[in-house]
Design an enzyme around this catalytic site. Structure first.
Site, PDB file in Angstrom:
ATOM      1  N   CYS A  69       0.835  -1.200   0.000  1.00 34.64           N
ATOM      2  CA  CYS A  69       0.000   0.000   0.000  1.00 34.64           C
ATOM      3  C   CYS A  69       0.873   1.253   0.000  1.00 34.64           C
ATOM      4  O   CYS A  69       1.534   1.543  -0.984  1.00 34.64           O
ATOM      5  CB  CYS A  69      -0.978  -0.030   1.167  1.00 34.64           C
ATOM      6  SG  CYS A  69      -2.368   1.118   0.953  1.00 34.64           S
TER       7      CYS A  69
ATOM      8  N   HIS B 109      -3.499  -5.445   1.235  1.00 39.81           N
ATOM      9  CA  HIS B 109      -3.268  -5.757   2.639  1.00 39.81           C
ATOM     10  C   HIS B 109      -3.692  -7.203   2.888  1.00 39.81           C
ATOM     11  O   HIS B 109      -4.657  -7.689   2.304  1.00 39.81           O
ATOM     12  CB  HIS B 109      -4.095  -4.839   3.542  1.00 39.81           C
ATOM     13  CG  HIS B 109      -3.642  -3.424   3.550  1.00 39.81           C
ATOM     14  ND1 HIS B 109      -2.469  -3.023   4.149  1.00 39.81           N
ATOM     15  CD2 HIS B 109      -4.207  -2.302   3.027  1.00 39.81           C
ATOM     16  CE1 HIS B 109      -2.330  -1.715   4.009  1.00 39.81           C
ATOM     17  NE2 HIS B 109      -3.369  -1.246   3.323  1.00 39.81           N
TER      18      HIS B 109
END
Length: 510
Positions: free
Chosen positions: A333, A445
Site C-alpha cells: 500500500c 493488505h
C-alpha cells in the site's frame, strides 16, 4: 432486545480490546448470539468489510471470536490520525473529511451520536448479547461533555460497566480508586465490578490488595487475569506495536519492517511473525536496518511525510544499497507507493506537500485523489516472479485501503491479478515485480495471510540463504481460532463468570 455489558478502562491499553474479544468468545461458547460494539475508535490499523466499509481492526478480531462477519455497525466511527493533531473521520465505513482534534471533539462528535444510536439499536434487535468496548478512560473530564464512547454509551445501551486496570504498569489500585472518584454518582453506579489485568506472580500475595479495593470502592473484583504472552490475536494500536518490537523471538529468517511514524495495518505481518522459522523485527528511528533476509515497507496513513522520514533519517540510502547488493524488498500500500519514482498530492489529501520524490525502485508514479478506494479483493498469481518463485495460485484474498492511484512509466510485470472487488467480477492488475525479482509492491493488505503464498515466499528466502525449504503450510485461520479458544479458557478460569452473568441479567431486567 439484547442484553449488554461494557468494558471500560482506567487508561488506554489496559486490555479492553482483548478482554472484549475473550467475552465474545465465551458467550459464543455458551450458545449466545453475541456481537462486539465500539462506537468510536482511533486507530491506524483498519480493515475493509465485504461491502467496502472501513472499520477498526480490533472489532474484526472480536467479530471473528464471536463467529461473525465484521460489519461497520460494530464500529460506526473510526478516527485515523494523519498528523498535527488531525484525523481522517470515517463514519459507517466511509470518510467524511479530515478534522482537527478541536473540530471533532467540540463540534462533530455529538452529531455522530445519531448514527451510533441507530447502530446500537440494530445490534439490540439482531443479537442476544452486546459486548461494548469503551476507549481511553471514562474519567477524562476534559472530553466528557462530548463523549460518545464511554459513559454516554453505557447509559444509552443500557449496560453495566466492568472497570479494567492494568497491574503490570503499576498503580492499578490508585487508578481504580481515582477513576471512580472522578465519575459522577450516576456513572459510578453503573460500574458493577473491577477486573485486574496482566497480573504476574502469586495471586495469594495480591489478596490483601483485592480485599482493600472491594472495601474502599464497594465494588466486587470479578477476576484477576494473568499476563498472556504471544496471544496471536490481531491488535490495532501503536502501543501494541511496541509490544511486538520487544519480542525476544529469534528465527532462521530475519524480516525487517521499517517502523514508519504513520505506520498502518501492521497486522499484515502477524502471520509471518507466527511462523516458526521467522523473526519479524520493527526498525525504529535511530536503529539500522542491518542485513535482513527481507525488508518490508508497510502501509502508511501519510505516505509523503513517511517518505521524507526515510530520507532524512538515512534509511533511503541504506535501503537502496541493500537492494543493490541483493536484499529483496516488499512494499504494501503506502510502502508500494514509496517504491516508485514520485508521489504526487495535488489536492493535499494527505499533507501540504505537492509531491515527493520516491525511492525509484519501481518505474511508477502515484497520484493521490480525494476519494478513497476500499475493497475486499480476491486475486490470482500466474508465474509470480518475486524472488523467482514462479508461484501460481488462485483465491488469494486481501483488501485495499488507499487514496493514491499508481501509474507505470514503462512496461511492468504485475504482482497479482484481481478477479473480484467487493463481490464484483473484474480483471485488473495489482502491484508490480521488478525485472530482477527483488522488488515487489502491492495494494493488497493481508497478502501474507494467504498460507500457501506466504510459505512459498519464505521457502524462497530460505533457499537464497542456503537453507532447505520447510514446505509446511500453516493454517492461519485455525491458529486464530485456537488463540481465541485459549484466551477464552484463561479468562473463564480467571473470572467469576456466574457473577458476570448475574450482573448482565440484573441490569437488563432479566
Amino acid at each position: 432486545m439484547a442484553k449488554a455489558i461494557m468494558l471500560q478502562g482506567t487508561s488506554s491499553h489496559v486490555g479492553k480490546s482483548i478482554l472484549t474479544t475473550a467475552l465474545c468468545r465465551i458467550f459464543k461458547q455458551d450458545g449466545q448470539k453475541v456481537t462486539p460494539f465500539k462506537s468510536q475508535n482511533m486507530a491506524l490499523n483498519s480493515y475493509v468489510t465485504k461491502d467496502g466499509g472501513e472499520m477498526g481492526r480490533a472489532q474484526v478480531a472480536q467479530a471473528e471470536a464471536a463467529g461473525l462477519e465484521p460489519t461497520v455497525e460494530m464500529n460506526p466511527v473510526l478516527l485515523k490520525p494523519t498528523g498535527n493533531s488531525c484525523s481522517q473521520v470515517i463514519v459507517m465505513g466511509k470518510p467524511v473529511g479530515n478534522m482537527s482534534a478541536k473540530e471533532y471533539h467540540s463540534g462533530y462528535s455529538l452529531t455522530a451520536l445519531g448514527v451510533v444510536t441507530e447502530c446500537l439499536q440494530k445490534l439490540h434487535n439482531d443479537f442476544d448479547v452486546i459486548v461494548i468496548e469503551g476507549a481511553g478512560s471514562p474519567a477524562e473530564v476534559n472530553l466528557k461533555d462530548n463523549d460518545i464512547v464511554n459513559m454516554r454509551i453505557a447509559k444509552l445501551a443500557p449496560a453495566p460497566v466492568l472497570l479494567i486496570a492494568d497491574i503490570d504498569r503499576g498503580g492499578a489500585l490508585a487508578s481504580v480508586v481515582g477513576t471512580l472518584e472522578l465519575l459522577e454518582p450516576d456513572e459510578r453506579d453503573l460500574v458493577k465490578g473491577i477486573i485486574i489485568n496482566k497480573f504476574r506472580g502469586d495471586i495469594n500475595l495480591l489478596k490483601p490488595a483485592l480485599d482493600f479495593l472491594e472495601t474502599k470502592t464497594g465494588k466486587p473484583v470479578l477476576g484477576v487475569i494473568p499476563h498472556l504472552d504471544r496471544l496471536g490475536i490481531d491488535d490495532e494500536d501503536s502501543v501494541s506495536l511496541e509490544d511486538k518490537q520487544q519480542s525476544n523471538k529469534t528465527g532462521e529468517l530475519d524480516i525487517a519492517v521499517l517502523r514508519l511514524p504513520k505506520i498502518s495495518n501492521f497486522t499484515d505481518f502477524d502471520a509471518l511473525a507466527n511462523e516458526s522459522d521467522v523473526q519479524v523485527r520493527y526498525v525504529r528511528q535511530g536503529e539500522t536496518i542491518g542485513k535482513p533476509d527481507l525488508i518490508i515497507l508497510p502501509g502508511s496513513k501519510n505516505t509523503t511525510e513517511d517518505l521524507l522520514y526515510l530520507r532524512h533519517n538515512g534509511y533511503e540510502k541504506e535501503l537502496i544499497k541493500l537492494v543493490k547488493s541483493g536484499t529483496p524488498v516488499v512494499g504494501i500500500c503506502g510502502g508500494y507507493q514509496m517504491l516508485g519514482r514520485e508521489v504526487q498530492d495535488p489536492d493535499h489529501t494527505e499533507s501540504d506537500l505537492d509531491k515527493v520524490m520516491g525511492l525509484g525502485l519501481i518505474d511508477s508514479i502515484t497520484i493521490f485523489e480525494a476519494d478513497k478506494v476500499t475493497h475486499q479483493v480476491k486475486a490470482t498469481a500466474d508465474n509470480h516472479k518475486f524472488l523467482g518463485i514462479n508461484y501460481s495460485g488462485d483465491n488469494l484474498t486481501g483488501y485495499e485501503i488507499h487514496m493514491g492511484r499508481t501509474q507505470f512509466l514503462t512496461p511492468f510485470d504485475p504482482a497479482f491479478t484481481i478477479t473480484t472487488r467487493s463481490g464484483e467480477q473484474v480483471q485488473m492488475t495489482d502491484g508490480a515485480v521488478s525485472a530482477d525479482g527483488l522488488v515487489m509492491g502491492t495494494y493488497m493488505h493481508g497478502i501474507f495471510d494467504n498460507d500457501a503464498y506466504r510459505r512459498a515466499v519464505l521457502d524462497a528466502l530460505r533457499i537464497r540463504k542456503g537453507l532447505s525449504p520447510l514446505g509446511i503450510v500453516q493454517d492461519t485461520q485455525a491458529r486464530k481460532d485456537a488463540a481465541y479458544d485459549r484466551l477464552a479458557d484463561v479468562v473463564r478460569q480467571s473470572m467469576n463468570m456466574d457473577l458476570v452473568y448475574r450482573i448482565i441479567n440484573e441490569t437488563n431486567g432479566r
